[in-house]
Design a protein around this motif. Structure first.
Motif, PDB file in Angstrom:
ATOM      1  N   PRO A 330      16.462 -39.594 -16.602  1.00 53.20           N
ATOM      2  CA  PRO A 330      14.962 -39.579 -16.768  1.00 53.20           C
ATOM      3  C   PRO A 330      14.503 -38.377 -17.435  1.00 53.20           C
ATOM      4  O   PRO A 330      13.420 -38.209 -17.880  1.00 53.20           O
ATOM      5  CB  PRO A 330      14.416 -39.741 -15.277  1.00 53.20           C
ATOM      6  CG  PRO A 330      15.368 -39.328 -14.334  1.00 53.20           C
ATOM      7  CD  PRO A 330      16.818 -39.629 -15.132  1.00 53.20           C
ATOM      8  N   TYR A 331      15.730 -37.130 -17.172  1.00 52.02           N
ATOM      9  CA  TYR A 331      15.012 -36.013 -17.823  1.00 52.02           C
ATOM     10  C   TYR A 331      15.578 -35.772 -19.299  1.00 52.02           C
ATOM     11  O   TYR A 331      15.619 -34.585 -19.891  1.00 52.02           O
ATOM     12  CB  TYR A 331      15.334 -34.725 -16.935  1.00 52.02           C
ATOM     13  CG  TYR A 331      17.037 -34.710 -16.546  1.00 52.02           C
ATOM     14  CD1 TYR A 331      18.056 -34.477 -17.239  1.00 52.02           C
ATOM     15  CD2 TYR A 331      17.339 -35.173 -15.255  1.00 52.02           C
ATOM     16  CE1 TYR A 331      19.455 -34.623 -16.591  1.00 52.02           C
ATOM     17  CE2 TYR A 331      18.638 -35.428 -14.804  1.00 52.02           C
ATOM     18  CZ  TYR A 331      19.449 -34.774 -15.696  1.00 52.02           C
ATOM     19  OH  TYR A 331      20.929 -35.078 -15.160  1.00 52.02           O
ATOM     20  N   MET A 332      16.044 -36.688 -19.803  1.00 60.49           N
ATOM     21  CA  MET A 332      16.647 -36.696 -21.164  1.00 60.49           C
ATOM     22  C   MET A 332      15.831 -37.646 -22.162  1.00 60.49           C
ATOM     23  O   MET A 332      15.380 -38.666 -21.652  1.00 60.49           O
ATOM     24  CB  MET A 332      18.226 -36.842 -21.481  1.00 60.49           C
ATOM     25  CG  MET A 332      19.056 -35.905 -20.507  1.00 60.49           C
ATOM     26  SD  MET A 332      20.658 -36.522 -20.528  1.00 60.49           S
ATOM     27  CE  MET A 332      21.100 -36.182 -22.322  1.00 60.49           C
ATOM     28  N   LEU A 333      15.765 -37.447 -23.538  1.00 66.21           N
ATOM     29  CA  LEU A 333      15.590 -38.477 -24.471  1.00 66.21           C
ATOM     30  C   LEU A 333      16.640 -39.489 -24.501  1.00 66.21           C
ATOM     31  O   LEU A 333      17.586 -38.701 -25.326  1.00 66.21           O
ATOM     32  CB  LEU A 333      14.942 -37.738 -25.653  1.00 66.21           C
ATOM     33  CG  LEU A 333      14.212 -38.769 -26.494  1.00 66.21           C
ATOM     34  CD1 LEU A 333      12.985 -39.029 -26.020  1.00 66.21           C
ATOM     35  CD2 LEU A 333      14.044 -38.133 -28.114  1.00 66.21           C
ATOM     36  N   ASN A 334      16.481 -40.954 -24.360  1.00 65.03           N
ATOM     37  CA  ASN A 334      17.520 -41.607 -24.430  1.00 65.03           C
ATOM     38  C   ASN A 334      17.342 -42.747 -25.810  1.00 65.03           C
ATOM     39  O   ASN A 334      16.294 -43.426 -25.704  1.00 65.03           O
ATOM     40  CB  ASN A 334      17.468 -42.470 -23.031  1.00 65.03           C
ATOM     41  CG  ASN A 334      18.046 -41.692 -21.817  1.00 65.03           C
ATOM     42  OD1 ASN A 334      19.099 -41.125 -21.811  1.00 65.03           O
ATOM     43  ND2 ASN A 334      16.848 -41.436 -21.149  1.00 65.03           N
ATOM     44  N   ILE A 335      18.361 -42.779 -26.408  1.00 66.56           N
ATOM     45  CA  ILE A 335      18.223 -43.376 -27.680  1.00 66.56           C
ATOM     46  C   ILE A 335      19.499 -44.579 -27.733  1.00 66.56           C
ATOM     47  O   ILE A 335      20.483 -43.988 -27.419  1.00 66.56           O
ATOM     48  CB  ILE A 335      18.366 -42.414 -28.977  1.00 66.56           C
ATOM     49  CG1 ILE A 335      16.980 -41.381 -28.682  1.00 66.56           C
ATOM     50  CG2 ILE A 335      18.092 -43.260 -30.065  1.00 66.56           C
ATOM     51  CD1 ILE A 335      17.254 -40.347 -29.811  1.00 66.56           C
ATOM     52  N   LEU A 336      19.304 -45.523 -27.824  1.00 70.23           N
ATOM     53  CA  LEU A 336      20.282 -46.585 -28.199  1.00 70.23           C
ATOM     54  C   LEU A 336      20.493 -46.569 -29.920  1.00 70.23           C
ATOM     55  O   LEU A 336      19.656 -46.553 -30.741  1.00 70.23           O
ATOM     56  CB  LEU A 336      19.809 -48.027 -27.818  1.00 70.23           C
ATOM     57  CG  LEU A 336      19.892 -48.290 -26.185  1.00 70.23           C
ATOM     58  CD1 LEU A 336      19.019 -49.357 -26.070  1.00 70.23           C
ATOM     59  CD2 LEU A 336      21.371 -48.377 -25.776  1.00 70.23           C
ATOM     60  N   LEU A 337      21.962 -46.888 -30.083  1.00 70.65           N
ATOM     61  CA  LEU A 337      22.499 -46.819 -31.424  1.00 70.65           C
ATOM     62  C   LEU A 337      23.019 -48.031 -31.974  1.00 70.65           C
ATOM     63  O   LEU A 337      23.980 -48.407 -31.096  1.00 70.65           O
ATOM     64  CB  LEU A 337      23.227 -45.413 -31.676  1.00 70.65           C
ATOM     65  CG  LEU A 337      23.834 -45.317 -33.212  1.00 70.65           C
ATOM     66  CD1 LEU A 337      22.666 -45.182 -34.078  1.00 70.65           C
ATOM     67  CD2 LEU A 337      24.791 -44.388 -33.338  1.00 70.65           C
ATOM     68  N   VAL A 338      22.580 -48.910 -32.571  1.00 73.73           N
ATOM     69  CA  VAL A 338      22.925 -50.225 -32.998  1.00 73.73           C
ATOM     70  C   VAL A 338      23.720 -50.178 -34.486  1.00 73.73           C
ATOM     71  O   VAL A 338      22.703 -50.275 -35.304  1.00 73.73           O
ATOM     72  CB  VAL A 338      22.029 -51.363 -32.665  1.00 73.73           C
ATOM     73  CG1 VAL A 338      22.540 -52.749 -33.052  1.00 73.73           C
ATOM     74  CG2 VAL A 338      21.633 -51.313 -31.219  1.00 73.73           C
ATOM     75  N   THR A 339      25.001 -50.297 -34.688  1.00 75.68           N
ATOM     76  CA  THR A 339      25.295 -50.072 -35.679  1.00 75.68           C
ATOM     77  C   THR A 339      25.979 -51.242 -36.615  1.00 75.68           C
ATOM     78  O   THR A 339      26.540 -51.333 -37.416  1.00 75.68           O
ATOM     79  CB  THR A 339      26.498 -48.878 -35.837  1.00 75.68           C
ATOM     80  OG1 THR A 339      27.647 -49.533 -34.887  1.00 75.68           O
ATOM     81  CG2 THR A 339      26.032 -47.564 -35.661  1.00 75.68           C
ATOM     82  N   GLY A 340      25.747 -52.229 -35.678  1.00 76.96           N
ATOM     83  CA  GLY A 340      26.047 -53.564 -36.275  1.00 76.96           C
ATOM     84  C   GLY A 340      25.866 -54.786 -35.142  1.00 76.96           C
ATOM     85  O   GLY A 340      25.406 -54.285 -33.978  1.00 76.96           O
ATOM     86  N   MET A 341      25.953 -55.983 -35.477  1.00 78.71           N
ATOM     87  CA  MET A 341      25.626 -57.238 -34.615  1.00 78.71           C
ATOM     88  C   MET A 341      26.511 -57.177 -33.328  1.00 78.71           C
ATOM     89  O   MET A 341      26.164 -57.684 -32.342  1.00 78.71           O
ATOM     90  CB  MET A 341      25.743 -58.286 -35.219  1.00 78.71           C
ATOM     91  CG  MET A 341      24.677 -58.615 -36.418  1.00 78.71           C
ATOM     92  SD  MET A 341      22.838 -58.150 -35.924  1.00 78.71           S
ATOM     93  CE  MET A 341      22.896 -59.776 -34.842  1.00 78.71           C
ATOM     94  N   ARG A 342      27.874 -56.507 -33.459  1.00 82.88           N
ATOM     95  CA  ARG A 342      28.703 -56.425 -32.132  1.00 82.88           C
ATOM     96  C   ARG A 342      27.753 -55.623 -31.258  1.00 82.88           C
ATOM     97  O   ARG A 342      27.868 -55.791 -29.883  1.00 82.88           O
ATOM     98  CB  ARG A 342      29.885 -55.894 -32.504  1.00 82.88           C
ATOM     99  CG  ARG A 342      30.002 -54.375 -32.924  1.00 82.88           C
ATOM    100  CD  ARG A 342      31.298 -53.858 -33.139  1.00 82.88           C
ATOM    101  NE  ARG A 342      31.032 -52.527 -33.741  1.00 82.88           N
ATOM    102  CZ  ARG A 342      30.735 -52.167 -34.970  1.00 82.88           C
ATOM    103  NH1 ARG A 342      30.509 -53.024 -35.772  1.00 82.88           N
ATOM    104  NH2 ARG A 342      30.753 -50.803 -35.153  1.00 82.88           N
TER     105      ARG A 342
END
Length: 478
Positions: A330-342
């Protein structure tokens, strides 16, 4: 004056070459040579007697009845040396003209520098050493091995976390305060361990390409006899610290930019087996990390077994979805990285609320919009192994804006896991550095060390030299 410390065991012919180069390429008043003979049985002893007679003002000889190893010999030389600058030099190294001045100048002009390393070349002119990095398995290794000596990657001053001890300079008082080389290693990894102690004490480890020498490498008898032991000892001590960083150096230092706000990012990869960590996903994330570093940001790659780190030195987590779920902090900025449909197949829709941004390729956008994540999507384009540079710049700018605007949970260390170590001292300045280092070497990272001087000579300078805010020093006052 610098004390050049040369540990020896046999190989008289190499020592002759080393000494001849020192005399030819080093002004006489600038150095003294401290030869530490580890019980040589060839003609080394007679050769040392000869040079001691011809140059008594700049040659010291320490003789051991048996081979005590690299670390012990260097520590002996450091204690006997008269120079404030110590240079550790293998006897299979042949220095070039102008080699010493950059080492001494670096330490003299930059108080933040703790260790200085050299550009070492093989006899054929290719690179033997130009800095040490950590690979994806968490193992230190020589970067730029066998590149041309004039390759753009090796001709600029750079900061690393480690350099080789084959030609290494330090300040004498700092080296002795740290306890010197760890004599528990056996002719290997002593330099790695020492550099990491300096680095994590807040000092810079600097590579100077203008200090050049030829290294015949690994000429000492039994040099590789204890590789497994030394590696395991290093990994036990530094397993929580040795995180892949080699991508940080795979571009010329002059290309590193200065951003308006530097991010401290951790790329979270769901790879459980580092030996099997290969293929396009890992390679593309290494390319992403390299590009972020080139843009002036600090970046690490954390495989699944690194996810237990507290990440208190990071402010952004870039998470690649996988079968192993990542739990956002909770004390970080969390980012999801989606580089393909997998990646969509493993997308953590049940935890999506914990992520402030989703970076995704165009083909994944409809699925994520349908899941109600449209306001968090930052579209990216791929290029080669990594992300298109313009796309990456736009994303990092958005991340900076999010960091400025997002109220993250305050960081609190878990006091239930913190161990308080209490250490009383009284006139034992000689033993105190080793005692402190033994605490710092523990694998449990949540600790504080409270040192109380029970009325003896002040040891505040010894404690300050470590530069570790987990260490508290108090005078008892009686």
């Amino acid at each position: 004056m610098a004390s050049v410390i040369v540990p020896l065991f046999n190989r008289e012919e190499l020592t002759r070459q080393c000494w001849a180069a020192l005399c030819s390429h080093t002004p006489a008043p600038a150095f003294e040579a401290v030869f530490v003979d580890n019980g040589s049985t060839d003609g080394t002893g007679a050769f040392l007697d000869g040079i001691a007679r011809t140059a008594p003002e700049r040659v010291r000889i320490i003789r051991n009845p048996e081979n005590r190893g690299f670390a012990a010999a260097c520590n002996q030389g450091a204690r006997e040396g008269a120079g404030e600058v110590l240079v550790f030099l293998n006897n299979d190294v042949v220095v070039h003209a102008g080699w010493l001045e950059p080492l001494v100048r670096e330490l003299g002009e930059n108080p933040g520098t703790g260790v200085v390393g050299a550009r070492l070349v093989y006899p054929d002119g290719t690179i033997q050493h130009a800095g040490v990095g950590v690979n994806r398995k968490g193992i230190p290794y020589h970067l730029f091995h066998r590149l041309r000596a004039d390759d753009p990657l090796v001709v600029e001053r750079r900061r690393f976390s480690m350099v080789t001890g084959a030609c290494m300079a330090v300040r004498r008082h700092e080296f002795l305060s740290l306890g010197g080389f760890d004599e528990g290693f056996i002719n290997g990894h002593e330099d790695v361990d020492l550099c990491l102690r300096y680095f994590h004490g807040g000092r810079d480890i600097v590579y100077r390409p203008d200090c050049v020498a030829t290294h015949h490498e690994s000429q000492t008898e039994g040099r590789f006899a204890h590789c497994r032991y030394n590696t395991q000892r290093t990994l036990r001590r530094w397993s929580g610290v040795l995180v892949q960083d080699d991508f940080n150096f795979l571009f010329p230092e002059s290309e590193r930019q200065v951003p308006s706000k530097a991010l401290r990012a951790a790329i979270k990869l769901p790879t459980c087996d580092r030996d099997a960590a290969s293929g396009s996903v890992v390679s593309s994330m290494e390319a992403l990390a390299r590009d972020l570093c080139r843009m002036g940001h600090a970046c690490e790659i954390h495989h699944n077994d690194d996810w237990g780190r507290d990440d208190l030195d990071r402010d952004v987590a870039i998470v690649v979805p996988g079968r192993v779920p990542y739990r956002p902090k909770p004390y970080m900025l969390n980012i999801l990285l989606v580089t393909g449909m997998r990646d969509v197949e493993h997308f953590p829709f049940d935890r999506a609320a914990a992520y402030q941004m989703v970076c995704c390729v165009p083909e994944a956008v409809p699925t994520l919009v349908a899941a109600g994540l449209g306001d968090r999507i930052a579209e990216i384009r791929l290029a080669g192994e990594g992300i298109d540079p313009d796309s990456l710049r736009a994303v990092t700018a958005r991340i900076v804006r999010l960091l400025d605007a997002t109220a993250l949970a305050p960081v609190r260390r878990d006091s239930r896991r913190t161990v308080s170590v209490l250490m009383a001292t009284y006139n034992r300045r000689d033993l105190l550095p080793g005692a402190i280092e033994s605490v710092r070497a523990q694998t449990h990272r949540e600790w504080e060390l409270v040192i109380v001087n029970d009325g003896g000579e002040s040891a505040a300078d010894i404690v300050a030299a470590f530069g570790d805010d987990r260490i508290v020093y108090r005078e008892a006052g009686h």
